[in-house]
Scaffold this motif. Structure first.
Motif, PDB file in Angstrom:
ATOM      1  N   TRP A   1      46.744  49.511  41.576  1.00 50.28           N
ATOM      2  CA  TRP A   1      45.780  50.174  40.692  1.00 50.28           C
ATOM      3  C   TRP A   1      44.967  49.159  39.924  1.00 50.28           C
ATOM      4  O   TRP A   1      43.764  49.313  39.747  1.00 50.28           O
ATOM      5  CB  TRP A   1      46.501  51.121  39.732  1.00 50.28           C
ATOM      6  CG  TRP A   1      46.807  52.400  40.393  1.00 50.28           C
ATOM      7  CD1 TRP A   1      48.036  52.861  40.742  1.00 50.28           C
ATOM      8  CD2 TRP A   1      45.857  53.377  40.834  1.00 50.28           C
ATOM      9  NE1 TRP A   1      47.909  54.072  41.373  1.00 50.28           N
ATOM     10  CE2 TRP A   1      46.599  54.420  41.447  1.00 50.28           C
ATOM     11  CE3 TRP A   1      44.486  53.464  40.772  1.00 50.28           C
ATOM     12  CZ2 TRP A   1      45.988  55.530  41.993  1.00 50.28           C
ATOM     13  CZ3 TRP A   1      43.868  54.573  41.313  1.00 50.28           C
ATOM     14  CH2 TRP A   1      44.612  55.601  41.916  1.00 50.28           C
ATOM     15  N   MET A   2      45.669  48.101  39.462  1.00 54.89           N
ATOM     16  CA  MET A   2      44.962  47.073  38.715  1.00 54.89           C
ATOM     17  C   MET A   2      43.929  46.398  39.606  1.00 54.89           C
ATOM     18  O   MET A   2      42.790  46.179  39.213  1.00 54.89           O
ATOM     19  CB  MET A   2      45.982  46.048  38.184  1.00 54.89           C
ATOM     20  CG  MET A   2      45.362  44.973  37.314  1.00 54.89           C
ATOM     21  SD  MET A   2      44.292  45.655  36.053  1.00 54.89           S
ATOM     22  CE  MET A   2      45.389  45.720  34.691  1.00 54.89           C
ATOM     23  N   LEU A   3      44.325  46.100  40.836  1.00 49.06           N
ATOM     24  CA  LEU A   3      43.385  45.446  41.748  1.00 49.06           C
ATOM     25  C   LEU A   3      42.201  46.350  42.045  1.00 49.06           C
ATOM     26  O   LEU A   3      41.057  45.910  42.098  1.00 49.06           O
ATOM     27  CB  LEU A   3      44.102  45.067  43.041  1.00 49.06           C
ATOM     28  CG  LEU A   3      45.001  43.840  42.882  1.00 49.06           C
ATOM     29  CD1 LEU A   3      45.892  43.697  44.085  1.00 49.06           C
ATOM     30  CD2 LEU A   3      44.170  42.601  42.673  1.00 49.06           C
ATOM     31  N   PHE A   4      42.491  47.626  42.204  1.00 47.56           N
ATOM     32  CA  PHE A   4      41.394  48.566  42.414  1.00 47.56           C
ATOM     33  C   PHE A   4      40.461  48.572  41.197  1.00 47.56           C
ATOM     34  O   PHE A   4      39.242  48.506  41.334  1.00 47.56           O
ATOM     35  CB  PHE A   4      41.926  49.975  42.676  1.00 47.56           C
ATOM     36  CG  PHE A   4      40.843  51.013  42.713  1.00 47.56           C
ATOM     37  CD1 PHE A   4      39.936  51.039  43.768  1.00 47.56           C
ATOM     38  CD2 PHE A   4      40.706  51.925  41.681  1.00 47.56           C
ATOM     39  CE1 PHE A   4      38.918  51.980  43.789  1.00 47.56           C
ATOM     40  CE2 PHE A   4      39.687  52.869  41.704  1.00 47.56           C
ATOM     41  CZ  PHE A   4      38.794  52.896  42.762  1.00 47.56           C
ATOM     42  N   GLY A   5      41.086  48.627  40.009  1.00 46.57           N
ATOM     43  CA  GLY A   5      40.278  48.644  38.783  1.00 46.57           C
ATOM     44  C   GLY A   5      39.393  47.421  38.693  1.00 46.57           C
ATOM     45  O   GLY A   5      38.193  47.515  38.416  1.00 46.57           O
ATOM     46  N   ILE A   6      39.979  46.254  38.936  1.00 45.94           N
ATOM     47  CA  ILE A   6      39.209  45.014  38.829  1.00 45.94           C
ATOM     48  C   ILE A   6      38.054  45.033  39.819  1.00 45.94           C
ATOM     49  O   ILE A   6      36.892  44.814  39.463  1.00 45.94           O
ATOM     50  CB  ILE A   6      40.113  43.795  39.101  1.00 45.94           C
ATOM     51  CG1 ILE A   6      41.102  43.608  37.947  1.00 45.94           C
ATOM     52  CG2 ILE A   6      39.276  42.538  39.278  1.00 45.94           C
ATOM     53  CD1 ILE A   6      42.122  42.526  38.208  1.00 45.94           C
TER      54      ILE A   6
ATOM     55  N   THR B   1      42.636  42.375  49.042  1.00 42.60           N
ATOM     56  CA  THR B   1      43.991  42.824  48.752  1.00 42.60           C
ATOM     57  C   THR B   1      44.137  44.291  49.143  1.00 42.60           C
ATOM     58  O   THR B   1      43.143  45.012  49.227  1.00 42.60           O
ATOM     59  CB  THR B   1      44.291  42.687  47.253  1.00 42.60           C
ATOM     60  OG1 THR B   1      43.209  43.283  46.552  1.00 42.60           O
ATOM     61  CG2 THR B   1      44.432  41.245  46.841  1.00 42.60           C
ATOM     62  N   PRO B   2      45.354  44.736  49.379  1.00 45.67           N
ATOM     63  CA  PRO B   2      45.535  46.141  49.757  1.00 45.67           C
ATOM     64  C   PRO B   2      45.008  47.097  48.703  1.00 45.67           C
ATOM     65  O   PRO B   2      44.458  48.154  49.041  1.00 45.67           O
ATOM     66  CB  PRO B   2      47.051  46.277  49.928  1.00 45.67           C
ATOM     67  CG  PRO B   2      47.655  44.988  49.495  1.00 45.67           C
ATOM     68  CD  PRO B   2      46.605  43.968  49.412  1.00 45.67           C
ATOM     69  N   GLY B   3      45.156  46.732  47.420  1.00 45.20           N
ATOM     70  CA  GLY B   3      44.695  47.623  46.359  1.00 45.20           C
ATOM     71  C   GLY B   3      43.206  47.845  46.401  1.00 45.20           C
ATOM     72  O   GLY B   3      42.700  48.861  45.938  1.00 45.20           O
TER      73      GLY B   3
ATOM     74  N   SER C   1      34.561  36.594  45.076  1.00 40.72           N
ATOM     75  CA  SER C   1      35.841  37.222  44.744  1.00 40.72           C
ATOM     76  C   SER C   1      36.507  37.802  45.974  1.00 40.72           C
ATOM     77  O   SER C   1      37.309  38.720  45.858  1.00 40.72           O
ATOM     78  CB  SER C   1      35.620  38.347  43.735  1.00 40.72           C
ATOM     79  OG  SER C   1      34.636  38.003  42.816  1.00 40.72           O
ATOM     80  N   ASN C   2      36.167  37.289  47.161  1.00 44.30           N
ATOM     81  CA  ASN C   2      36.671  37.914  48.395  1.00 44.30           C
ATOM     82  C   ASN C   2      38.188  38.063  48.397  1.00 44.30           C
ATOM     83  O   ASN C   2      38.729  39.019  48.913  1.00 44.30           O
ATOM     84  CB  ASN C   2      36.204  37.113  49.604  1.00 44.30           C
ATOM     85  CG  ASN C   2      36.768  35.709  49.593  1.00 44.30           C
ATOM     86  OD1 ASN C   2      37.946  35.509  49.858  1.00 44.30           O
ATOM     87  ND2 ASN C   2      35.946  34.722  49.274  1.00 44.30           N
ATOM     88  N   PHE C   3      38.885  37.089  47.748  1.00 46.63           N
ATOM     89  CA  PHE C   3      40.355  37.176  47.748  1.00 46.63           C
ATOM     90  C   PHE C   3      40.838  38.420  47.020  1.00 46.63           C
ATOM     91  O   PHE C   3      41.891  38.960  47.344  1.00 46.63           O
ATOM     92  CB  PHE C   3      40.974  35.920  47.126  1.00 46.63           C
ATOM     93  CG  PHE C   3      40.256  35.433  45.906  1.00 46.63           C
ATOM     94  CD1 PHE C   3      40.548  35.938  44.667  1.00 46.63           C
ATOM     95  CD2 PHE C   3      39.274  34.455  46.018  1.00 46.63           C
ATOM     96  CE1 PHE C   3      39.892  35.501  43.543  1.00 46.63           C
ATOM     97  CE2 PHE C   3      38.608  34.003  44.880  1.00 46.63           C
ATOM     98  CZ  PHE C   3      38.915  34.525  43.649  1.00 46.63           C
TER      99      PHE C   3
ATOM    100  N   THR D   1      49.047  35.850  44.623  1.00 41.69           N
ATOM    101  CA  THR D   1      50.295  36.027  45.361  1.00 41.69           C
ATOM    102  C   THR D   1      51.492  35.900  44.423  1.00 41.69           C
ATOM    103  O   THR D   1      52.490  36.589  44.582  1.00 41.69           O
ATOM    104  CB  THR D   1      50.400  34.973  46.471  1.00 41.69           C
ATOM    105  OG1 THR D   1      49.970  33.729  45.942  1.00 41.69           O
ATOM    106  CG2 THR D   1      49.542  35.340  47.652  1.00 41.69           C
ATOM    107  N   GLU D   2      51.329  35.041  43.449  1.00 43.27           N
ATOM    108  CA  GLU D   2      52.443  34.748  42.551  1.00 43.27           C
ATOM    109  C   GLU D   2      52.771  35.943  41.655  1.00 43.27           C
ATOM    110  O   GLU D   2      53.927  36.307  41.484  1.00 43.27           O
ATOM    111  CB  GLU D   2      52.013  33.540  41.705  1.00 43.27           C
ATOM    112  CG  GLU D   2      53.068  32.924  40.827  1.00 43.27           C
ATOM    113  CD  GLU D   2      52.422  31.854  39.973  1.00 43.27           C
ATOM    114  OE1 GLU D   2      52.647  31.879  38.762  1.00 43.27           O
ATOM    115  OE2 GLU D   2      51.673  31.033  40.530  1.00 43.27           O
ATOM    116  N   LEU D   3      51.708  36.559  41.093  1.00 46.16           N
ATOM    117  CA  LEU D   3      51.931  37.659  40.143  1.00 46.16           C
ATOM    118  C   LEU D   3      52.000  39.016  40.839  1.00 46.16           C
ATOM    119  O   LEU D   3      52.573  39.938  40.297  1.00 46.16           O
ATOM    120  CB  LEU D   3      50.805  37.693  39.112  1.00 46.16           C
ATOM    121  CG  LEU D   3      50.710  36.477  38.191  1.00 46.16           C
ATOM    122  CD1 LEU D   3      49.436  36.545  37.370  1.00 46.16           C
ATOM    123  CD2 LEU D   3      51.912  36.432  37.260  1.00 46.16           C
TER     124      LEU D   3
END
Lengths: 633, 459
Positions: free
Chosen positions: A215-220, A277-279, A271-273, A208-210
């Motif tokens: 795209w990054m979240l999708f990549g991860i 995420t929307p990404g 890693s559910n969090f 939440t902080e960063l």
């Protein structure tokens, strides 16, 4: 004792067992080796139970720092929460039963001590994977589990008839897993570069902080999912799991049904969090459809397999696909619930098949079996329970866990529900087919085999009975109305408390359950009529046609991969061999090496062995120093 | 100080006890003597003692640390040589006595405060070694080694004396601290930059380069290493190097640090030549002890980087480096001896993993440590020295690292031999109990020594 002391003990015990057996096992009698390996598992399970009852909030245990850098550090740190302790219970509990079973199953094997060493080390690695509090520990366990699995699949590598095949199967599992591992590794690096840490809770807090880009979240998440497809045998990386049946049967039960293949699921739940995420929405959808496709494809292939373990292997792949569908819908507790019940009945089925194979003098072809219920009654009864449980027979464990996923599917999208229900129907059909062909009708094997038919010893049947009981009552954990298990998992696991629970009203619940029951019973009747009343038998491979041929040939997945990937890669290898190896490396690199070697020969010649020369060189040296002085001044 | 007397006396007593023709008594005396000496060294920690009215010896922590390591290696050399001494009981006393006297010299070389004491120490160290190299009387190579070493040593001694004399002429003192002060105080005048002083520094450096075995003063070492009995080779590689490097560091760190700009470039050139020459010569060796000799030359090149750097950590880094090196080399010469191969071929290691897994394990550990594989002690030594030198000499460290790569080739060649099937059936190797103890200690030190030592700051 406190949790802080108990949890390291759980990890230490299998490690110790593995080390002792690995070093001294060759000289120890088999009984000692097996008892030691099994005892450490039971003690570890006891301790895990103790921790389970003590645990209220999640506990972090720091052992030591592995690497400390300015920007971040890698810690040998453990996280004990409801998810990890639950998985620990499954791994150590089912692990101990399988160890006990192996004592009987492997009793004639030469590599007895090696087998138990690997088995113990496998449990150790798996526990690290589960209990670690960061992605690094997970990766460590992940790789450890991979190597143990490799060693165990190829365990009979020196077998005269099947040795080569076993080795190839082991290699295939390893390579397929490496592809997934690469995805995981890239995912970890992305996490590290984005969040600057690999600790689960810190990543969740910084999310939440960063607020990293979509795209990054999708990549991860897609990278993590690729890792999961490797370990948890999803399309496109699932082909190794059926081949992994080359390993001894207890291994199939432990690794390729109950524990290792759940690593990918565990990774996603952990890693559910990130996945919520929307990404990661797209990743979730990909996961959902890949899981669905895997479930259907594997169930289809299982329809016409004639190797008792292959059927179970494809059914595992299919069930894992089921679970990934749940994960894709964000139904994490439903997924872990199905992991749990699946661990019960799949371990039961595999061990049961082990008992059958043991009785059949190592014959695995179901066409050679038949009518076994008279000869091995305990195995028969427990296998029947397992079959009913996996088919979702009303009120057995599989019924409830599957139902929960189906309920989520119905809520999500009717198409997915339909496809899943179809997959469940297929599961029931091929499982009953397997059961009837093996245990009913007339015995079709040779007289020699028949004369050896015998029920397995108590240390093999006892695990079967325990697992059968669990397969029957396991569904009570999360029975609609109490949902104890969902509440339990949502209680202190990072992220899971934020995931909304699905509330199904009673009328649709009943509709769901009735539909599922009807499907299962239809499959049961259908299989009974064709395999018992009409006495149909699986025919040899060259006589089948149509869809059955597709199924028997595993939808030609291996052949397609061969054309699509293996052949082109071989071509590239040949090309690069010619270009890089022969033309470039041989001339340039080997040239450098050779010239260094030749210089070495030249230099050696200075060493004449004559003292006057040595003295002269010394004088040259001193003169050189004086010249140096003159130049320097 | 007491320790020095204990070493000397136990060496002396060993000589006399030897008349009883009971080697085990001699061994016992020397072992007990050395253990007491080590205990006394440790007792003196943080409690510097000076000796003689003019303070010729001073036992600082640095001197103690190096002395303890030297004593341990001397003890190991005596222990692993015991079996061969036993075969010639009439000479046991001389072997062990000479080794102990040589150790006395090494300790003097580590604790000196003036050039006079340093020179005495060097000679006390060297003379017994010349004899020890030739103790394998029936082997011509041994006598050859002895004579070669002596002739060249005499030459180097002359050079050293010459250098000391010139330095004395320039500074008017033998005490290294006063020499250092003199240079520091006259930095801006011509006195500290006189030709006499500069040439003196270079000549002293040349004799040090001879003692440690750096190019082009290294030619003696392959021949001498090969000819000497294995335990003496071990002693030379471990103890003599410790003594020589300790003194090198001391003189150049205390007396000539302010001339660093002058002598450092010369040493850089020497270090580079040494590293390359040692590595290249080692590549195609087929004799194991010659391989060790050339590898030791390469290691000397690496260790010279510590002398070049002269930072506050250099002394300790160099110590860890030599300490780790000593364990490896002693383990390897002991194992090579047990293989009982007169020709000293590397191929004698073939099949060792099958013939004796214990020896094979220790040998592999020692070789990998020499190659600098983490987390063995050899890695930490190398890492500490290189990391310390990197800010001042980045390019040279990179070249040294590349050479480490070449080095791995010949260490692994031996490792491969260990795991290869032997061509001829050979009997199992008997390992005497003493060897098991020494090799086990070496193996443990190699395994965990680096991890432990790198955690603490000793000096």
């Amino acid at each position: 004792m406190k949790i802080e002391q108990l949890v390291p003990l759980i990890l230490l015990l299998p490690l110790l067992g593995g080390l002792i057996n690995g070093v001294l096992g060759k000289k120890l009698p088999k009984k000692v080796v097996g008892s030691l390996a099994t005892a450490v598992m039971f003690i570890a399970f006891g301790i895990a139970l103790n921790v389970f009852f003590q645990l209220h909030d999640s506990v972090r245990i720091d052992l030591f720092t592995i690497i400390r850098l300015d920007s971040f550090s890698l810690n040998a740190r453990f996280l004990v929460d409801d998810l990890s302790i639950w998985m620990t219970l499954i791994v150590t509990g089912i692990g101990s039963l399988i160890h006990l079973f192996s004592m009987g199953y492997m009793s004639h094997d030469e590599g007895y001590y090696k087998f138990f060493t690997y088995l113990n080390l496998f449990i150790f690695a798996m526990l690290i994977l589960i209990l670690g509090s960061n992605y690094f520990m997970l990766f460590f366990g992940w790789e450890g589990v991979g190597i143990c699995s490799y060693l165990l699949i190829g365990f009979h590598y020196s077998d005269e008839k099947k040795g080569l095949l076993n080795s190839i199967a082991a290699r295939k599992a390893f390579v397929m897993n490496r592809i997934g591992d690469l995805g995981l590794l890239i995912g970890l690096f992305l996490i590290l570069s984005t969040f600057g840490t690999l600790e689960y809770n810190e990543v969740a807090a910084k999310l939440t902080e960063l607020s990293p880009s979509n795209w990054m979240l999708f990549g991860i998440t897609i990278c993590l999912f690729i890792g999961a497809t490797g370990k948890s045998a999803q399309i496109p990386l699932f082909t190794w799991l059926p081949d992994a049946m080359a390993g001894p049967t207890p291994v199939s039960a432990l690794i390729h049904a109950a524990t290792m293949v759940t690593a990918g699921i565990f990774l996603v739940v952990r890693s559910n969090f990130l996945f919520e995420t929307p990404g990661a929405q797209l990743t979730q959808d990909i996961m959902l459809y890949i899981g669905l496709a895997t479930s259907l494809v594997a169930a289809f292939i299982a329809m016409r397999q004639n190797d008792i373990k292959k059927v179970l292997a494809y059914s595992t792949v299919s069930q894992l696909g089921f679970i990934f569908v749940a994960l894709g819908m964000g139904a994490y507790t439903a997924a872990i619930f199905h992991v749990t019940t699946h661990a019960f009945f799949k371990a039961l089925l595999f061990l049961g098949s082990g008992s059958v194979i043991h009785a059949m003098s190592d014959e695995q072809d179901i066409r050679q079996m038949g009518g076994l219920k008279k000869f091995i009654p305990i195995t028969h009864l427990t296998f029947l329970i397992g079959t009913l449980a996996i088919s979702g027979f009303p009120l057995l464990s599989g019924f409830f866990s599957k139902d929960e996923i189906l309920a989520h599917a119905l809520h999500h999208n009717a198409f997915i529900y339909g496809a899943l229900a179809f997959s469940a129907l297929l599961t029931a059909i091929y499982m009953f087919r397997l059961y009837f062909v093996v245990f009913h009708g007339e015995f079709r094997g040779s007289d020699h085999v028949k004369s050896h038919l015998h029920e397995s010893p108590l240390n093999m049947t006892f695990p079967l009975i325990v697992l059968a009981v669990l397969s029957v009552v396991g569904g009570a954990l999360n029975i609609p109305g109490s949902h104890w298990f969902s509440h339990f998992l949502n209680h202190n696991v990072t992220g899971l408390d934020k995931v909304a629970e699905l509330h199904v009203d009673n009328s649709s619940l009943i509709t769901l359950m009735v539909t599922a029951s009807v499907l299962t019973i239809v499959a049961l009747i259908g299989a009974y009529s064709s395999y018992v009343m009409k006495k149909q038998l699986p025919v040899s491979d060259d006589k089948i046609t149509g869809w059955a041929k597709l199924s028997a040939n595993k939808l030609y997945f291996d052949e397609i991969y061969d054309v699509l990937f293996v052949k082109p890669i071989e071509l590239i290898s040949k090309l690069s061999h010619q270009l890089i190896e022969v033309l470039f490396l041989n001339n340039v690199v080997l040239g450098v090496a050779k010239s260094i070697g030749r210089t070495g020969d030249l230099v050696k010649k200075i060493q004449t062995g004559r003292t006057e020369w040595y003295l002269l060189w010394m004088v040259f040296g001193i003169i050189g120093l004086v010249v140096y002085y003159l130049v320097k001044i | 100080m007491d320790a020095l007397i204990v070493i000397f006396l136990s060496g002396l007593i060993s000589l006399f006890i030897a008349f009883a023709k009971k080697p085990v008594l001699v061994l016992l005396t020397s072992t007990v003597g050395l253990l007491i000496a080590i205990a006394l060294f440790i007792a003196q920690w943080n409690n510097p003692v000076t000796l003689f009215s003019y303070e010729g010896l001073e036992f600082t922590n640095t001197a103690l640390l190096y002395s303890i390591a030297a004593s341990i290696f001397a003890l190991f050399s005596i222990l692993i040589g015991y079996n061969s001494y036993k075969k010639q009981p009439e000479h046991t006393g001389e072997y062990i006595g000479l080794l102990m006297f040589s150790l006395v010299g090494a300790v003097c070389m580590l604790a000196f405060t003036d050039m006079f004491m340093f020179f005495l120490g060097l000679e006390i160290l060297s003379l017994p070694i010349y004899v020890l190299a030739g103790t394998n009387k029936k082997d011509l190579r041994s006598s050859e080694a002895s004579l070669k070493y002596f002739l060249m040593g005499a030459f180097a001694t002359g050079v050293l004396l010459f250098g000391i004399a010139w330095t004395y002429g320039a500074t008017g003192t033998f005490k290294i601290q006063e020499i250092g002060d003199f240079i520091y105080n006259n930095q801006n005048t011509g006195i500290a930059h006189s030709s006499i002083l500069y040439v003196g520094v270079l000549l002293i450096m040349a004799s040090f380069l001879f003692k440690v075995g750096a190019a082009p003063f290294h030619f003696w070492s392959p021949d001498v290493y090969e000819g000497s009995p294995n335990e003496v080779t071990g002693f030379m590689a471990a103890v003599v190097k410790l003594g020589a490097f300790g003194a090198f560091m001391k003189i150049f760190g205390i007396a000539f640090p302010d001339l660093h700009a002058f002598w450092a470039p010369a040493l850089v050139i020497v270090a580079l030549i040494t590293i390359f020459l040692g590595n290249l010569s080692a590549l195609n060796q087929i004799h194991f002890k010659r391989l060790l000799a050339y590898s030791s030359i390469t290691h000397v090149g690496y260790a010279l980087l510590a002398v070049l750097t002269l930072s506050s950590n250099s002394i300790e880094n160099l110590w860890i480096y030599l300490f780790g090196y000593g364990f490896s080399i002693i383990a390897l010469v002991a194992i090579a001896k047990l293989l009982n191969d007169d020709e000293d071929k590397i191929s004698a290691f073939k099949g060792l993993a099958k013939r004796n897994p214990f020896l094979a394990t220790v040998a592999v550990l020692a070789l990998l440590s020499l190659a600098g594989v983490p987390p063995l002690i050899g890695f930490f030594g190398k890492y500490l020295v290189f990391a310390d030198a990197f800010t001042q000499y980045p390019l040279i460290v990179i070249i040294a690292l590349a050479n480490s790569g070449i080095g791995i080739y010949y260490y692994l060649k031996t490792v491969i031999n260990i795991f290869q099937k032997e061509e001829i059936e050979e009997s199992k190797i008997e390992v005497p109990a003493i060897h098991i103890v020494v090799l086990s200690i070496c193996a443990i030190a190699i395994l965990v020594g680096g991890l432990v030592l790198s955690q603490y700051k000793l000096l």
